[in-house]
Design a protein around this motif. Sequence first.
Motif, PDB file in Angstrom:
ATOM      1  N   GLY A  52       0.833  -1.209   0.000  1.00  0.00           N
ATOM      2  CA  GLY A  52       0.000   0.000   0.000  1.00  0.00           C
ATOM      3  C   GLY A  52       0.863   1.252   0.000  1.00  0.00           C
ATOM      4  O   GLY A  52       0.488   2.288  -0.543  1.00  0.00           O
ATOM      5  N   GLY A  53       1.993   1.177   0.624  1.00  0.00           N
ATOM      6  CA  GLY A  53       2.996   2.241   0.639  1.00  0.00           C
ATOM      7  C   GLY A  53       4.331   1.614   0.297  1.00  0.00           C
ATOM      8  O   GLY A  53       4.412   0.429  -0.036  1.00  0.00           O
ATOM      9  N   SER A  92      14.687  -3.187  -8.013  1.00  0.00           N
ATOM     10  CA  SER A  92      14.834  -2.063  -7.086  1.00  0.00           C
ATOM     11  C   SER A  92      14.132  -0.811  -7.598  1.00  0.00           C
ATOM     12  O   SER A  92      13.667   0.008  -6.804  1.00  0.00           O
ATOM     13  CB  SER A  92      16.320  -1.781  -6.850  1.00  0.00           C
ATOM     14  N   PHE A  93      14.040  -0.665  -8.909  1.00  0.00           N
ATOM     15  CA  PHE A  93      13.335   0.496  -9.472  1.00  0.00           C
ATOM     16  C   PHE A  93      11.846   0.480  -9.158  1.00  0.00           C
ATOM     17  O   PHE A  93      11.191   1.515  -9.217  1.00  0.00           O
ATOM     18  CB  PHE A  93      13.542   0.594 -10.981  1.00  0.00           C
ATOM     19  N   ALA A  94      11.288  -0.679  -8.834  1.00  0.00           N
ATOM     20  CA  ALA A  94       9.876  -0.744  -8.467  1.00  0.00           C
ATOM     21  C   ALA A  94       9.601   0.130  -7.251  1.00  0.00           C
ATOM     22  O   ALA A  94       8.556   0.789  -7.163  1.00  0.00           O
ATOM     23  CB  ALA A  94       9.459  -2.187  -8.192  1.00  0.00           C
ATOM     24  N   ALA A  99       7.669   5.412  -4.969  1.00  0.00           N
ATOM     25  CA  ALA A  99       8.009   6.678  -4.321  1.00  0.00           C
ATOM     26  C   ALA A  99       7.618   7.864  -5.192  1.00  0.00           C
ATOM     27  O   ALA A  99       7.182   8.908  -4.679  1.00  0.00           O
ATOM     28  CB  ALA A  99       9.500   6.723  -4.009  1.00  0.00           C
ATOM     29  N   MET A 100       7.737   7.728  -6.511  1.00  0.00           N
ATOM     30  CA  MET A 100       7.369   8.824  -7.411  1.00  0.00           C
ATOM     31  C   MET A 100       5.867   8.941  -7.596  1.00  0.00           C
ATOM     32  O   MET A 100       5.370  10.021  -7.895  1.00  0.00           O
ATOM     33  CB  MET A 100       8.043   8.627  -8.779  1.00  0.00           C
ATOM     34  N   ASN A 101       5.155   7.829  -7.442  1.00  0.00           N
ATOM     35  CA  ASN A 101       3.711   7.845  -7.642  1.00  0.00           C
ATOM     36  C   ASN A 101       3.055   7.066  -6.505  1.00  0.00           C
ATOM     37  O   ASN A 101       2.875   5.848  -6.600  1.00  0.00           O
ATOM     38  CB  ASN A 101       3.352   7.235  -9.000  1.00  0.00           C
ATOM     39  N   ALA A 102       2.677   7.761  -5.455  1.00  0.00           N
ATOM     40  CA  ALA A 102       2.086   7.118  -4.285  1.00  0.00           C
ATOM     41  C   ALA A 102       0.742   6.474  -4.612  1.00  0.00           C
ATOM     42  O   ALA A 102       0.283   5.593  -3.888  1.00  0.00           O
ATOM     43  CB  ALA A 102       1.920   8.133  -3.160  1.00  0.00           C
ATOM     44  N   ASP A 103       0.106   6.895  -5.703  1.00  0.00           N
ATOM     45  CA  ASP A 103      -1.187   6.334  -6.096  1.00  0.00           C
ATOM     46  C   ASP A 103      -1.056   5.031  -6.878  1.00  0.00           C
ATOM     47  O   ASP A 103      -2.066   4.453  -7.274  1.00  0.00           O
ATOM     48  CB  ASP A 103      -1.969   7.342  -6.957  1.00  0.00           C
ATOM     49  N   LEU A 104       0.169   4.579  -7.094  1.00  0.00           N
ATOM     50  CA  LEU A 104       0.388   3.335  -7.809  1.00  0.00           C
ATOM     51  C   LEU A 104      -0.335   2.208  -7.081  1.00  0.00           C
ATOM     52  O   LEU A 104      -0.231   2.067  -5.861  1.00  0.00           O
ATOM     53  CB  LEU A 104       1.887   3.020  -7.892  1.00  0.00           C
ATOM     54  N   LEU A 105      -1.092   1.435  -7.822  1.00  0.00           N
ATOM     55  CA  LEU A 105      -1.868   0.354  -7.217  1.00  0.00           C
ATOM     56  C   LEU A 105      -0.951  -0.636  -6.507  1.00  0.00           C
ATOM     57  O   LEU A 105       0.114  -0.990  -7.027  1.00  0.00           O
ATOM     58  CB  LEU A 105      -2.673  -0.375  -8.283  1.00  0.00           C
ATOM     59  N   PRO A 106      -1.351  -1.089  -5.332  1.00  0.00           N
ATOM     60  CA  PRO A 106      -0.517  -2.054  -4.604  1.00  0.00           C
ATOM     61  C   PRO A 106      -0.190  -3.303  -5.424  1.00  0.00           C
ATOM     62  O   PRO A 106       0.918  -3.814  -5.353  1.00  0.00           O
ATOM     63  CB  PRO A 106      -1.364  -2.401  -3.380  1.00  0.00           C
ATOM     64  N   TYR A 107      -1.151  -3.779  -6.215  1.00  0.00           N
ATOM     65  CA  TYR A 107      -0.902  -4.980  -7.016  1.00  0.00           C
ATOM     66  C   TYR A 107       0.188  -4.718  -8.062  1.00  0.00           C
ATOM     67  O   TYR A 107       1.062  -5.549  -8.277  1.00  0.00           O
ATOM     68  CB  TYR A 107      -2.187  -5.446  -7.702  1.00  0.00           C
ATOM     69  N   TYR A 109       2.588  -2.430  -7.896  1.00  0.00           N
ATOM     70  CA  TYR A 109       3.848  -2.271  -7.162  1.00  0.00           C
ATOM     71  C   TYR A 109       4.392  -3.637  -6.749  1.00  0.00           C
ATOM     72  O   TYR A 109       5.570  -3.948  -6.953  1.00  0.00           O
ATOM     73  CB  TYR A 109       3.618  -1.370  -5.954  1.00  0.00           C
ATOM     74  N   GLY A 110       3.529  -4.479  -6.192  1.00  0.00           N
ATOM     75  CA  GLY A 110       3.954  -5.804  -5.762  1.00  0.00           C
ATOM     76  C   GLY A 110       4.441  -6.650  -6.925  1.00  0.00           C
ATOM     77  O   GLY A 110       5.456  -7.341  -6.829  1.00  0.00           O
ATOM     78  N   ALA A 111       3.714  -6.577  -8.042  1.00  0.00           N
ATOM     79  CA  ALA A 111       4.119  -7.355  -9.225  1.00  0.00           C
ATOM     80  C   ALA A 111       5.461  -6.865  -9.759  1.00  0.00           C
ATOM     81  O   ALA A 111       6.329  -7.670 -10.114  1.00  0.00           O
ATOM     82  CB  ALA A 111       3.042  -7.264 -10.303  1.00  0.00           C
ATOM     83  N   ALA A 112       5.646  -5.550  -9.801  1.00  0.00           N
ATOM     84  CA  ALA A 112       6.910  -4.997 -10.302  1.00  0.00           C
ATOM     85  C   ALA A 112       8.070  -5.364  -9.381  1.00  0.00           C
ATOM     86  O   ALA A 112       9.196  -5.589  -9.843  1.00  0.00           O
ATOM     87  CB  ALA A 112       6.800  -3.481 -10.443  1.00  0.00           C
ATOM     88  N   ALA A 113       7.805  -5.444  -8.080  1.00  0.00           N
ATOM     89  CA  ALA A 113       8.867  -5.758  -7.124  1.00  0.00           C
ATOM     90  C   ALA A 113       9.209  -7.244  -7.099  1.00  0.00           C
ATOM     91  O   ALA A 113      10.313  -7.614  -6.702  1.00  0.00           O
ATOM     92  CB  ALA A 113       8.458  -5.304  -5.725  1.00  0.00           C
ATOM     93  N   ARG A 114       8.277  -8.103  -7.528  1.00  0.00           N
ATOM     94  CA  ARG A 114       8.509  -9.545  -7.430  1.00  0.00           C
ATOM     95  C   ARG A 114       8.754 -10.239  -8.762  1.00  0.00           C
ATOM     96  O   ARG A 114       9.296 -11.334  -8.791  1.00  0.00           O
ATOM     97  CB  ARG A 114       7.315 -10.213  -6.753  1.00  0.00           C
ATOM     98  N   PHE A 115       8.368  -9.648  -9.859  1.00  0.00           N
ATOM     99  CA  PHE A 115       8.413 -10.330 -11.155  1.00  0.00           C
ATOM    100  C   PHE A 115       9.810 -10.779 -11.553  1.00  0.00           C
ATOM    101  O   PHE A 115      10.009 -11.901 -12.021  1.00  0.00           O
ATOM    102  CB  PHE A 115       7.829  -9.436 -12.257  1.00  0.00           C
TER     103      PHE A 115
END
Length: 148
Positions: A52-53, A92-94, A99-107, A109-115
Amino acid sequence: MLPFALYIAFLAAACGFAFLYGDRDHRLVAAACVGGTLATALVLNPVDQRYGGIEYGVLAVDLFILIIFCVIALRSDRFWPLWVAGLQLTTSFAHAMKAMNADLLPYAYGAAARFWVYPILLILIIGTWRGWQRRLRAEKNTQQARAA
């Protein structure tokens, strides 16, 4: 994303293969992958708050793993660790994206961080296989040279 059990099976297969048949670089990358997975599981927010954050704990783990992969890549005489380090940088860029777009959907963000862990593990498998085959050929050539 794929179910967690499938990820753990893929992680175990890739890292087990690297531990059994890989050289120092393969084993170090495998150990970093296993350690990073364990550390990430310890620092993740509860499920209802996850992604979420900014996940600061996951960010710290990802940056630490990035440093490890970069050191391995800089010391290696092979090219595949550079790909692993580059893909970890993408992971790491996820966090920067969130940080640049706090409104980024959690899903998202999570997908970008784990893919990117899946291609990292695939590269580890390929790198281990090629290194193992290279060592087998060298041993065979050495044995043939001794026999001649």
